[in-house]
Scaffold this motif. Structure first.
Motif, PDB file in Angstrom:
ATOM      1  N   UNK A 232     -15.212 -19.157   7.574  1.00  0.00           N
ATOM      2  CA  UNK A 232     -15.050 -18.441   6.298  1.00  0.00           C
ATOM      3  C   UNK A 232     -13.593 -18.554   5.882  1.00  0.00           C
ATOM      4  N   UNK A 233     -13.367 -18.418   4.585  1.00  0.00           N
ATOM      5  CA  UNK A 233     -12.021 -18.501   4.022  1.00  0.00           C
ATOM      6  C   UNK A 233     -11.791 -17.298   3.120  1.00  0.00           C
ATOM      7  N   UNK A 234     -10.641 -16.666   3.271  1.00  0.00           N
ATOM      8  CA  UNK A 234     -10.242 -15.587   2.362  1.00  0.00           C
ATOM      9  C   UNK A 234      -9.030 -16.046   1.570  1.00  0.00           C
ATOM     10  N   UNK A 235      -9.136 -15.992   0.254  1.00  0.00           N
ATOM     11  CA  UNK A 235      -8.013 -16.312  -0.626  1.00  0.00           C
ATOM     12  C   UNK A 235      -7.295 -15.016  -0.997  1.00  0.00           C
ATOM     13  N   UNK A 236      -6.032 -14.936  -0.652  1.00  0.00           N
ATOM     14  CA  UNK A 236      -5.225 -13.748  -0.945  1.00  0.00           C
ATOM     15  C   UNK A 236      -3.828 -14.215  -1.360  1.00  0.00           C
ATOM     16  N   UNK A 237      -3.809 -15.045  -2.399  1.00  0.00           N
ATOM     17  CA  UNK A 237      -2.571 -15.722  -2.813  1.00  0.00           C
ATOM     18  C   UNK A 237      -1.757 -14.952  -3.834  1.00  0.00           C
ATOM     19  N   UNK A 238      -2.189 -13.742  -4.191  1.00  0.00           N
ATOM     20  CA  UNK A 238      -1.407 -12.935  -5.116  1.00  0.00           C
ATOM     21  C   UNK A 238      -1.582 -13.335  -6.568  1.00  0.00           C
ATOM     22  N   UNK A 239      -0.748 -12.728  -7.416  1.00  0.00           N
ATOM     23  CA  UNK A 239      -0.783 -12.985  -8.864  1.00  0.00           C
ATOM     24  C   UNK A 239       0.643 -13.213  -9.331  1.00  0.00           C
ATOM     25  N   UNK A 240       1.149 -14.403  -9.055  1.00  0.00           N
ATOM     26  CA  UNK A 240       2.566 -14.673  -9.243  1.00  0.00           C
ATOM     27  C   UNK A 240       2.878 -15.445 -10.519  1.00  0.00           C
ATOM     28  N   UNK A 241       1.869 -15.649 -11.369  1.00  0.00           N
ATOM     29  CA  UNK A 241       2.118 -16.358 -12.625  1.00  0.00           C
ATOM     30  C   UNK A 241       2.816 -15.414 -13.597  1.00  0.00           C
ATOM     31  N   UNK A 242       4.136 -15.514 -13.709  1.00  0.00           N
ATOM     32  CA  UNK A 242       4.896 -14.596 -14.533  1.00  0.00           C
ATOM     33  C   UNK A 242       4.619 -14.764 -16.014  1.00  0.00           C
ATOM     34  N   UNK A 243       4.519 -13.651 -16.715  1.00  0.00           N
ATOM     35  CA  UNK A 243       4.349 -13.703 -18.171  1.00  0.00           C
ATOM     36  C   UNK A 243       5.654 -14.182 -18.801  1.00  0.00           C
ATOM     37  N   UNK A 244       5.540 -15.050 -19.776  1.00  0.00           N
ATOM     38  CA  UNK A 244       6.726 -15.639 -20.399  1.00  0.00           C
ATOM     39  C   UNK A 244       6.730 -15.324 -21.896  1.00  0.00           C
ATOM     40  N   UNK A 245       7.772 -15.777 -22.563  1.00  0.00           N
ATOM     41  CA  UNK A 245       7.896 -15.576 -24.004  1.00  0.00           C
ATOM     42  C   UNK A 245       8.376 -16.862 -24.652  1.00  0.00           C
ATOM     43  N   UNK A 246       7.578 -17.933 -24.561  1.00  0.00           N
ATOM     44  CA  UNK A 246       8.014 -19.249 -25.026  1.00  0.00           C
ATOM     45  C   UNK A 246       8.258 -19.320 -26.527  1.00  0.00           C
ATOM     46  N   UNK A 247       7.647 -18.399 -27.277  1.00  0.00           N
ATOM     47  CA  UNK A 247       7.806 -18.436 -28.724  1.00  0.00           C
ATOM     48  C   UNK A 247       9.133 -17.857 -29.201  1.00  0.00           C
ATOM     49  N   UNK A 414       8.337  -8.993 -17.572  1.00  0.00           N
ATOM     50  CA  UNK A 414       7.360  -8.500 -18.553  1.00  0.00           C
ATOM     51  C   UNK A 414       5.931  -8.627 -18.044  1.00  0.00           C
ATOM     52  N   UNK A 415       5.790  -8.680 -16.732  1.00  0.00           N
ATOM     53  CA  UNK A 415       4.459  -8.670 -16.153  1.00  0.00           C
ATOM     54  C   UNK A 415       4.010 -10.026 -15.647  1.00  0.00           C
ATOM     55  N   UNK A 416       2.743 -10.069 -15.233  1.00  0.00           N
ATOM     56  CA  UNK A 416       2.174 -11.267 -14.632  1.00  0.00           C
ATOM     57  C   UNK A 416       0.849 -11.607 -15.303  1.00  0.00           C
ATOM     58  N   UNK A 417       0.555 -12.893 -15.354  1.00  0.00           N
ATOM     59  CA  UNK A 417      -0.655 -13.362 -16.030  1.00  0.00           C
ATOM     60  C   UNK A 417      -1.740 -13.789 -15.047  1.00  0.00           C
ATOM     61  N   UNK A 418      -1.643 -13.339 -13.822  1.00  0.00           N
ATOM     62  CA  UNK A 418      -2.672 -13.650 -12.847  1.00  0.00           C
ATOM     63  C   UNK A 418      -2.193 -14.613 -11.783  1.00  0.00           C
TER      64      UNK A 418
END
Length: 502
Positions: A232-247, A414-418
């Protein structure tokens, strides 16, 4: 039985923080240990309320009144056992969790100050170390089944410990060079000294958990290899995709970075320095990201922003502004907006805020200003109003309110996007949902059979207590999936949400 009059005899008190001029000169924890007299006094404030709503505030199901009363009566060994019955790592939660249990304390309903649950918890956890260390609890017999845990944050480590104690052969894969996930390189030492992480890693290793660091699963080890080597495999890689402000105009300028890049770089130099003075923090490519002598602007009002603020002080920033999109929250709970026992929107002053810097509310960045060489020199901000329409956030700048704030270093908190998009997901045939997270079936399996998910990777960026709770619950599901004898504790299910008003 708890003392029903304790909250009438004692006021809420916390141990005094280390003096600001002293603590900003090092990276040690802000709070010194509380004396036993203080902590027993505070535990006595836990009233015999009959229905402990603190249990609903905490997803782990911690037996809070039980271990408060054990501390009150001086029965520390039993308090340690009671606390560890539901929480694998109370020394982490006691230092890092914002304590939704305290927001749900019955004393809050009566206009009193809640019990210092978090402080009692951390003192019990530290007592476990002082009274004999973190003794390993290896399984009496192996099951012959093998589990891969991808990610070594609190969710992955909690699951690994539960599964190892049930007799399964557990291997934790971590792409960084050390175990701990965000606990290791995302949380500054002034909140969590890394000796606490090291002790738990040693305990897990003594219980049979194997650790493989510097392994990027999906690149160095493929999904096919994981399936071949584990049941079995457990994925527990977190939510490190930082929210950005490219505009936002000027976003590509040098000196504008994600907050997590700043925290990781700072943690790495502190770890490398040991007891010495850390060198200047840089990114892996050598780009400076240290606050020393710089005017720093932190965009965001949450935990990550406060962590960056404390780091900037210790690095010797010339000045720091922290910008928040929303208006300044009230000091106390607004019962009409956030009725007890839900988590209230209130002004939260972190220790870093008393160390310096200026907080600016109800503003938004209009532009990152170029110094003419491609380096940021200022941020142009405007006062704003924020309202919700049909579930969407509408931000309106007030005409004539624009001004500039000097900035040599800008940090986006400004948070994380998953969870991050990564080869492992496509190799397993798993896709991220609209929140950037990974969906789980009721038994914690993903769309790929035999592949489970837990923690921020499933829930999105959340609290450490939720990560541990989901890690424990996913471990229970994996144990059942592998045909393990008996059941393991499962404090939450995949659909469980924080306590909220309906």
């Amino acid at each position: 039985m708890p003392d029903p009059n304790g909250f009438l005899r004692y006021d809420r008190r916390l141990p005094a923080r280390r003096p600001v001029p002293v603590r900003i000169m090092d990276w040690r924890e802000v709070y010194p240990p509380a004396g036993e007299e203080l902590i027993r006094e505070q535990a006595t404030r836990c009233m015999d309320c009959g229905i402990p709503f603190c249990h609903d505030g905490c997803p782990l199901g911690n037996r809070i009144p039980d271990w408060n009363d054990l501390v009150r009566t001086g029965n520390w060994d039993a308090a340690v056992e009671s606390l560890h019955a539901t929480n694998n790592f109370p020394e982490f939660t006691g230092r890092l969790c914002p304590a939704p249990c305290e927001a749900a304390c019955v004393l809050g309903l009566g206009g009193q100050q809640p019990v210092t649950i978090k402080q009692v918890e951390v003192e019990i956890a530290d007592a476990a170390v002082a009274r004999g260390g973190l003794r390993p609890r290896p399984a009496p017999a192996p099951t012959g089944r093998s589990v891969a845990v991808v990610g070594s944050g609190p969710a992955g480590l909690a699951a690994a410990q539960q599964l190892a104690r049930a007799g399964h052969d557990v291997t934790v894969y971590e792409r960084d060079d050390a175990i701990g996930g965000l606990l290791r390189y995302g949380i500054p030492d002034f909140k969590l000294e890394k000796q606490h992480v090291d002790r738990r890693v040693a305990q897990l290793a003594a219980e049979g958990v194997r650790f493989r660091t510097g392994v990027h699963v999906g690149v160095d080890v493929t999904a096919e290899q994981l399936r071949a080597e584990h049941d079995a495999v457990l994925l527990a890689c977190g939510a490190l995709q930082g929210r950005d402000t490219p505009e936002t105009p000027g976003r590509p300028l040098r000196g504008v970075h994600q907050a997590m890049a700043h925290l990781v770089a700072a943690n790495r130099v502190v770890a490398a320095a040991g007891d010495g003075r850390p060198a200047l923090a840089t990114l892996p490519d050598g780009t400076p990201i240290d606050a020393a002598g710089k005017h720093v602007v932190i965009i965001g009002g949450g935990d990550t922003a406060a962590d960056c603020l404390g780091v900037a002080h210790r690095q010797g920033a010339a000045g720091v502004h922290q910008l928040d999109l929303y208006p300044e929250p009230p000091v106390g709970r607004d019962a009409a907006r956030d009725p007890w026992p839900t988590w209230p929107w209130v002004l939260r002053n972190y220790p870093a805020h008393e160390e310096g810097g200026e907080r600016v509310f109800a503003v938004a960045v209009q532009e990152f200003v170029d110094d003419g060489t491609g380096q940021v020199r200022a941020v142009r901000i405007a006062e704003v109003t924020v309202e919700k329409r049909d579930g969407r956030r509408i931000v309106t700048a007030l005409p004539g309110s624009e001004r500039e704030i000097p900035a040599d270093l800008v940090l986006l908190a400004i948070g994380f996007e998953g969870t991050e998009e990564q080869p492992l997901l496509s190799q397993f045939g798993i896709t991220r949902n609209a929140r950037g997270a990974i969906d789980a079936r009721p038994d914690w399996q993903t769309a790929a059979d035999g592949v489970f998910v837990a923690g921020d990777m499933h829930k999105g960026a959340s609290l450490i207590v939720w990560a541990i709770a989901e890690g424990r619950a996913a471990a229970a599901a994996i144990h059942a999936h592998l045909g393990g004898v008996g059941t393991l504790p499962a404090p939450v299910d995949p659909a469980r949400q924080p306590l909220a008003a309906r």
